[in-house]
Design an enzyme around this catalytic site. Sequence first.
Site, PDB file in Angstrom:
ATOM      1  N   HIS A  22       0.877  -1.184   0.000  1.00  0.00           N
ATOM      2  CA  HIS A  22       0.000   0.000   0.000  1.00  0.00           C
ATOM      3  C   HIS A  22       0.913   1.233   0.000  1.00  0.00           C
ATOM      4  O   HIS A  22       1.636   1.478   0.970  1.00  0.00           O
ATOM      5  CB  HIS A  22      -0.885  -0.049   1.251  1.00  0.00           C
ATOM      6  CG  HIS A  22      -2.093   0.822   1.198  1.00  0.00           C
ATOM      7  ND1 HIS A  22      -3.117   0.634   0.295  1.00  0.00           N
ATOM      8  CD2 HIS A  22      -2.464   1.906   1.948  1.00  0.00           C
ATOM      9  CE1 HIS A  22      -4.060   1.549   0.495  1.00  0.00           C
ATOM     10  NE2 HIS A  22      -3.672   2.343   1.476  1.00  0.00           N
ATOM     11  N   LYS A  69     -10.371   6.280  -3.555  1.00  0.00           N
ATOM     12  CA  LYS A  69      -9.433   7.342  -3.170  1.00  0.00           C
ATOM     13  C   LYS A  69      -8.071   6.948  -3.724  1.00  0.00           C
ATOM     14  O   LYS A  69      -7.687   5.778  -3.650  1.00  0.00           O
ATOM     15  CB  LYS A  69      -9.431   7.424  -1.635  1.00  0.00           C
ATOM     16  CG  LYS A  69      -8.208   8.071  -0.982  1.00  0.00           C
ATOM     17  CD  LYS A  69      -8.565   8.516   0.437  1.00  0.00           C
ATOM     18  CE  LYS A  69      -7.384   8.509   1.382  1.00  0.00           C
ATOM     19  NZ  LYS A  69      -7.694   9.129   2.697  1.00  0.00           N
ATOM     20  N   LYS A 112      -3.883   7.704  -3.689  1.00  0.00           N
ATOM     21  CA  LYS A 112      -2.831   8.283  -2.861  1.00  0.00           C
ATOM     22  C   LYS A 112      -1.709   8.755  -3.786  1.00  0.00           C
ATOM     23  O   LYS A 112      -1.137   7.945  -4.525  1.00  0.00           O
ATOM     24  CB  LYS A 112      -2.265   7.232  -1.907  1.00  0.00           C
ATOM     25  CG  LYS A 112      -3.298   6.495  -1.080  1.00  0.00           C
ATOM     26  CD  LYS A 112      -3.936   7.331  -0.009  1.00  0.00           C
ATOM     27  CE  LYS A 112      -2.983   7.607   1.125  1.00  0.00           C
ATOM     28  NZ  LYS A 112      -3.688   8.379   2.199  1.00  0.00           N
ATOM     29  N   ASP A 134      -5.693  11.948  -2.253  1.00  0.00           N
ATOM     30  CA  ASP A 134      -5.014  12.327  -1.001  1.00  0.00           C
ATOM     31  C   ASP A 134      -3.532  12.568  -1.295  1.00  0.00           C
ATOM     32  O   ASP A 134      -2.832  11.667  -1.748  1.00  0.00           O
ATOM     33  CB  ASP A 134      -5.174  11.199   0.025  1.00  0.00           C
ATOM     34  CG  ASP A 134      -4.727  11.617   1.419  1.00  0.00           C
ATOM     35  OD1 ASP A 134      -4.251  12.758   1.589  1.00  0.00           O
ATOM     36  OD2 ASP A 134      -4.867  10.795   2.348  1.00  0.00           O
ATOM     37  N   GLU A 188      -7.614  15.923  -0.794  1.00  0.00           N
ATOM     38  CA  GLU A 188      -7.321  15.753   0.639  1.00  0.00           C
ATOM     39  C   GLU A 188      -5.898  16.192   0.979  1.00  0.00           C
ATOM     40  O   GLU A 188      -4.939  15.771   0.334  1.00  0.00           O
ATOM     41  CB  GLU A 188      -7.538  14.270   0.978  1.00  0.00           C
ATOM     42  CG  GLU A 188      -7.291  13.917   2.432  1.00  0.00           C
ATOM     43  CD  GLU A 188      -7.674  12.467   2.760  1.00  0.00           C
ATOM     44  OE1 GLU A 188      -8.411  11.830   1.963  1.00  0.00           O
ATOM     45  OE2 GLU A 188      -7.229  11.976   3.800  1.00  0.00           O
ATOM     46  N   ASP A 221      -7.038  16.635   6.523  1.00  0.00           N
ATOM     47  CA  ASP A 221      -6.901  15.365   7.255  1.00  0.00           C
ATOM     48  C   ASP A 221      -5.873  15.561   8.379  1.00  0.00           C
ATOM     49  O   ASP A 221      -6.242  15.841   9.516  1.00  0.00           O
ATOM     50  CB  ASP A 221      -6.513  14.230   6.301  1.00  0.00           C
ATOM     51  CG  ASP A 221      -6.305  12.906   7.033  1.00  0.00           C
ATOM     52  OD1 ASP A 221      -6.589  12.849   8.246  1.00  0.00           O
ATOM     53  OD2 ASP A 221      -5.848  11.918   6.428  1.00  0.00           O
ATOM     54  N   LYS A 229     -10.688  11.196  12.546  1.00  0.00           N
ATOM     55  CA  LYS A 229     -10.155   9.870  12.902  1.00  0.00           C
ATOM     56  C   LYS A 229     -10.048   9.785  14.414  1.00  0.00           C
ATOM     57  O   LYS A 229      -9.493  10.702  15.034  1.00  0.00           O
ATOM     58  CB  LYS A 229      -8.762   9.660  12.285  1.00  0.00           C
ATOM     59  CG  LYS A 229      -8.748   9.723  10.777  1.00  0.00           C
ATOM     60  CD  LYS A 229      -7.372   9.455  10.184  1.00  0.00           C
ATOM     61  CE  LYS A 229      -7.426   9.644   8.678  1.00  0.00           C
ATOM     62  NZ  LYS A 229      -6.106   9.511   8.033  1.00  0.00           N
ATOM     63  N   GLU A 268     -14.007   5.967   4.866  1.00  0.00           N
ATOM     64  CA  GLU A 268     -12.994   5.102   4.235  1.00  0.00           C
ATOM     65  C   GLU A 268     -12.661   3.973   5.208  1.00  0.00           C
ATOM     66  O   GLU A 268     -11.501   3.577   5.320  1.00  0.00           O
ATOM     67  CB  GLU A 268     -11.749   5.931   3.889  1.00  0.00           C
ATOM     68  CG  GLU A 268     -11.163   6.669   5.087  1.00  0.00           C
ATOM     69  CD  GLU A 268      -9.927   7.507   4.800  1.00  0.00           C
ATOM     70  OE1 GLU A 268      -9.625   7.782   3.633  1.00  0.00           O
ATOM     71  OE2 GLU A 268      -9.250   7.873   5.781  1.00  0.00           O
TER      72      GLU A 268
HETATM   73  C1  MUC Z   1      -4.753   8.938   5.100  1.00  0.00           C
HETATM   74  O1  MUC Z   1      -3.952   9.846   5.116  1.00  0.00           O
HETATM   75  O2  MUC Z   1      -5.881   9.241   4.793  1.00  0.00           O
HETATM   76  C2  MUC Z   1      -6.453   6.405   4.809  1.00  0.00           C
HETATM   77  C3  MUC Z   1      -6.711   5.593   3.754  1.00  0.00           C
HETATM   78  C4  MUC Z   1      -5.501   5.179   3.225  1.00  0.00           C
HETATM   79  O3  MUC Z   1      -5.314   4.461   2.273  1.00  0.00           O
HETATM   80  O4  MUC Z   1      -4.527   5.743   3.937  1.00  0.00           O
HETATM   81  C5  MUC Z   1      -5.055   6.395   5.054  1.00  0.00           C
HETATM   82  C6  MUC Z   1      -4.318   7.570   5.491  1.00  0.00           C
HETATM   83 MG    MG Z   2      -5.420  11.355   4.425  1.00  0.00          MG
END
Ligand code: MUC
Ligand code: MG
Length: 374
Positions: A23, A168, A170, A199, A225, A250, A274, A328
């Site tokens: 990941h 989502k 990254k 994000d 994000e 976030d 969170k 999420e």
């Molecule tokens: C984040 O920063 O949001 C949440 C989902 C994911 O894949 O990583 C986290 C961290």
């Molecule tokens: Mg995030």
Amino acid sequence: MDQFALIKQVETFIIDLPTIRPHHLSMAVMHKQTMVIVRIICSDGIEGIGESTTIGGLSYGDESPEGMKLTIDQYIAPLIVGQQANNTNAVMQLMGKYIQGNHFVKSAIETALLDAKGIRYGLAVSSLLGGAVTPTLPVLWTLASGDTEKDIEEAQQLIDSKRHHTFKLKIGRNVPKKDIAHVAAIKKALGEDIKITVDINQAWSESTAKQGIKKLQDAGIDLIEQPLVKTNVQGLARLTRYFEVPIMADEAAGTVVDAFKLASNYAGSVFALKIAKSGGLTNIQRQAAIAQGAGISLYGGTMLEGTIGTLASAHVFATLPNLDWGTELFGPLLLTDDIVNTPITYGNGVLELPQGPGLGISINWNKVETYKRK
Ligand code: MUC
Ligand code: MG
């Protein structure tokens, strides 16, 4: 049932569970997830479970799994043993007085106490928090294999199996040009009807963000994000005003105090909440009240917890009236195994809130033995 049950014992262990695939985030590549599990045993024999989990050791937050275990064993357990187990407010206040920061572990302690209290009275944690306004929560999936084609294939499978319909992405590990091309290719392949959020995990400067978000907005991305470093509140406010696409805080929206600071600067039109960042479930409701008053939308975030932390989050998120962007809460689905007996039910883009007392789970102690760090 003992209304005056005391906290008798606090145990902690570290669980390492492999992920189903690597990941990729801007600050770490995960091959496993490490969870600190807290077990609180009360004087009436009732037990509660909580979870303290972060991402990528010390690369995401300022508490490491090993440090969290030490903090609980060395400082928190001696402080809270002997306190009234039902009075979570008093225990949280006590920790607030003698333990600075350490929000991730405080969240696990509050979770375990609420779990125990729910079991004691036959009520779900969401009921203890005022009641769930929904039996299910929307759940997106994060595509982060590190490879554009693999991400498209993964998304197609999840759409076909009807597990998720929102994704989502990254970014922030590569140069912006490459990252933006990756996002645009996935959006194009999945089509207009599939919602995509991006994000950046604090990886961009404000000038890079201004150029990058414009391209992401033009590509049809639905939500951006945390593009900037979390301390740049004014920069986040400028981006929020400048762009049509909503900007979500976030890392910047950690605590109740952070939520007030962001809301009073209108930095971010959405907050990712969170339980780990905020230091517990009740603090989520306090952050949500600030957001509600300021007209800011909410999103139920994850620290990629396993089932325990995910359900603790789900119980409080289900009580919020303004969870406009869903959640999420897919953490357990990223892991190859679980330490609970009944996994969470996912399907049709949602998770189901368990109906049983407390968190609504039981621990598989054989699995704990298998995955426990020795
Ligand atoms: C984040 O920063 O949001 C949440 C989902 C994911 O894949 O990583 C986290 C961290
Ligand atoms: Mg995030």
